[in-house]
Design a protein around this motif. Structure first.
Motif, PDB file in Angstrom:
ATOM      1  N   UNK A  18     -18.709 -48.164 -27.331  1.00  0.00           N
ATOM      2  CA  UNK A  18     -17.998 -48.259 -26.055  1.00  0.00           C
ATOM      3  C   UNK A  18     -18.919 -48.409 -24.846  1.00  0.00           C
ATOM      4  N   UNK A  19     -20.231 -48.208 -25.053  1.00  0.00           N
ATOM      5  CA  UNK A  19     -21.159 -48.314 -23.937  1.00  0.00           C
ATOM      6  C   UNK A  19     -22.207 -49.378 -24.218  1.00  0.00           C
ATOM      7  N   UNK A  20     -22.693 -49.999 -23.168  1.00  0.00           N
ATOM      8  CA  UNK A  20     -23.837 -50.886 -23.335  1.00  0.00           C
ATOM      9  C   UNK A  20     -25.076 -50.035 -23.533  1.00  0.00           C
ATOM     10  N   UNK A  21     -26.135 -50.652 -24.051  1.00  0.00           N
ATOM     11  CA  UNK A  21     -27.366 -49.904 -24.277  1.00  0.00           C
ATOM     12  C   UNK A  21     -27.926 -49.348 -22.970  1.00  0.00           C
ATOM     13  N   UNK A  22     -27.647 -50.036 -21.862  1.00  0.00           N
ATOM     14  CA  UNK A  22     -28.140 -49.579 -20.564  1.00  0.00           C
ATOM     15  C   UNK A  22     -27.363 -48.385 -20.024  1.00  0.00           C
ATOM     16  N   UNK A  76     -29.176 -58.419 -25.258  1.00  0.00           N
ATOM     17  CA  UNK A  76     -29.059 -59.483 -26.254  1.00  0.00           C
ATOM     18  C   UNK A  76     -30.308 -59.543 -27.136  1.00  0.00           C
ATOM     19  N   UNK A  77     -31.482 -59.427 -26.521  1.00  0.00           N
ATOM     20  CA  UNK A  77     -32.730 -59.462 -27.298  1.00  0.00           C
ATOM     21  C   UNK A  77     -32.884 -58.213 -28.137  1.00  0.00           C
ATOM     22  N   UNK A  79     -30.509 -56.432 -29.449  1.00  0.00           N
ATOM     23  CA  UNK A  79     -29.620 -56.574 -30.602  1.00  0.00           C
ATOM     24  C   UNK A  79     -30.208 -57.538 -31.631  1.00  0.00           C
ATOM     25  N   UNK A  80     -30.851 -58.604 -31.135  1.00  0.00           N
ATOM     26  CA  UNK A  80     -31.484 -59.564 -32.045  1.00  0.00           C
ATOM     27  C   UNK A  80     -32.618 -58.899 -32.810  1.00  0.00           C
ATOM     28  N   UNK A  81     -33.406 -58.092 -32.116  1.00  0.00           N
ATOM     29  CA  UNK A  81     -34.493 -57.375 -32.786  1.00  0.00           C
ATOM     30  C   UNK A  81     -33.952 -56.464 -33.889  1.00  0.00           C
ATOM     31  N   UNK A  82     -32.795 -55.844 -33.602  1.00  0.00           N
ATOM     32  CA  UNK A  82     -32.206 -54.915 -34.565  1.00  0.00           C
ATOM     33  C   UNK A  82     -31.657 -55.644 -35.791  1.00  0.00           C
ATOM     34  N   UNK A  83     -30.936 -56.740 -35.556  1.00  0.00           N
ATOM     35  CA  UNK A  83     -30.263 -57.420 -36.663  1.00  0.00           C
ATOM     36  C   UNK A  83     -31.177 -58.379 -37.422  1.00  0.00           C
TER      37      UNK A  83
END
Length: 392
Positions: A18-22, A76-77, A79-83
């Motif tokens: 429900x929250x953004x990483x920020x 976005x980056x 999340x890309x690093x994670x996936x």
């Protein structure tokens, strides 16, 4: 499974959903980052600093384990690093780059014509991992060897880079800033010391120089105002402006202070040269009562590299401090930057240039924060909300 443990897991999952990483608190963000890499947590009493070997950066800091996170992240980056298990740069409160940004000696245009469409950030600042050489509870040191950097006229620099991140005690913060933090105020303070060592041939000014540059990415807010004390008077101030005209709603000069709207909503940037710079800058979020102060090593006789795109006869009279506002992205995520740089030096083989960049955050009642600001920045926080909004 233990019901209490299951409740914590579900609560954490809902928070991520429900929250953004920020928006995550410090402990939540640590858990999220661990899905993409293995960060290091420095801690001292309640204060925390999250560090990554990805560009040897400080990801964020906080006054408490479940406190507000100051560093901005590119979601976005991240999340890309994670996936995809990549190691791309994704923001952070204290990251390392090299100057110069502009002039014919720039490092950021790939040996092409210096214009926006040729802008290219070197891989060193995008996906380089800095090996860790030492770590304690409050300090971590990185060193990257055999780095090659090429400027826009083709000069090659062979360097080693050392980065040391240190979390300070409250006593150390008081000593560094020469203040006494009131008991009512929460605080966190840390410093990054960056050393660039010349491992190649001697450098020459006519072929260009390079130097450490510390860049902090913070969350833009309509209630945040950048504070830049300066030497001299307003009429003689040589204020650099980029990407925008000096509208009063974005920048204002008053009582030896430049105020800059750090909302991250409109692409804009300011800078101060050496002769007008003081070794402190900051910003204040007047709605949430968060005061940030940055102290850095300033060489009052040093030569500083230019950020201008155009050809300059003297590329060694550039800005010492900068603040950059990014335009809001499609997801509404905004950030601004506070930047400081070291002077340029024509290093002989095995000589070095260093830069110390220290960040301090204070949270609490405005009355107490105001005294800290007056002592260090020479700036009253009371009524700061009107300085840019109404021009008073």
């Amino acid at each position: 499974m233990n019901v209490k443990y299951l409740t914590i897991i579900i609560s954490s999952m809902l928070s991520f959903a429900s929250h953004s990483q920020n928006d995550l608190r410090f402990n939540e963000l640590v858990a999220y980052i661990k899905k993409a890499e293995s960060p290091m947590v420095l801690q001292q009493e309640d204060a925390r600093v999250l560090v990554s070997s990805n560009q040897a950066q400080v990801i964020t800091s906080s006054t408490a384990v479940n406190g507000y996170c100051y560093g901005w992240l590119d979601e976005a980056t991240l999340k890309k690093n994670k996936t995809e298990k990549t190691k791309l740069f994704y923001g952070g409160e204290d990251r390392f780059w090299l100057n110069p940004l502009g002039s014919r000696f720039s490092l950021y245009y790939g040996q092409k014509k210096i214009q926006q469409e040729n802008w290219k950030v070197p891989d060193l600042f995008v996906k380089a991992i800095f090996p860790k050489v030492e770590q304690s509870k409050t300090k971590v040191t990185f060193k990257k060897e055999n780095v090659e950097v090429v400027n826009n006229i083709g000069t090659t620099f062979n360097i080693d880079i050392e980065r040391q991140i240190t979390l300070y005690t409250k006593k150390e913060i008081n000593k560094i800033l020469q203040i006494t933090i009131p008991e009512e105020i929460k605080s966190v303070g840390f410093g990054s010391e960056t050393i660039v060592i010349n491992r190649g041939v001697s450098w020459e000014e006519k072929k260009g120089l390079i130097t450490p540059w510390a860049i902090g990415m913070f969350k833009g807010a309509t209630t945040a105002v950048g504070i830049f004390p300066f030497n001299g008077n307003a009429t003689s101030l040589d204020l650099s402006t980029y990407f925008f005209d000096t509208e009063k709603d974005r920048v204002r000069i008053k009582d030896s202070v430049v105020y800059f709207k750090t909302d991250g909503e409109k692409r804009s940037k300011i800078g101060l040269p050496r002769e007008h710079s003081k070794p402190v800058i900051g910003y204040y979020d007047y709605e949430n009562h968060r005061l940030t102060i940055i102290k850095y090593s300033l060489d009052k006789k040093g030569k500083y590299l230019s950020s201008d795109e155009e050809y300059l006869e003297d590329p060694y009279h550039g800005d010492v401090v900068n603040s950059y506002n990014n335009a809001s992205d499609a997801n509404g995520s905004t950030f601004f930057e506070l930047e400081t740089t070291a002077p340029a030096k024509a290093l002989k083989t095995n000589e070095s240039v260093s830069h110390l960049h220290q960040i301090f955050h204070f949270e609490g009642k405005e009355l107490f924060l105001n005294e800290i600001s007056k002592t260090i920045l020479g700036c009253e926080l009371m009524g700061l909300n009107n300085v840019l909004n109404s021009g008073k």
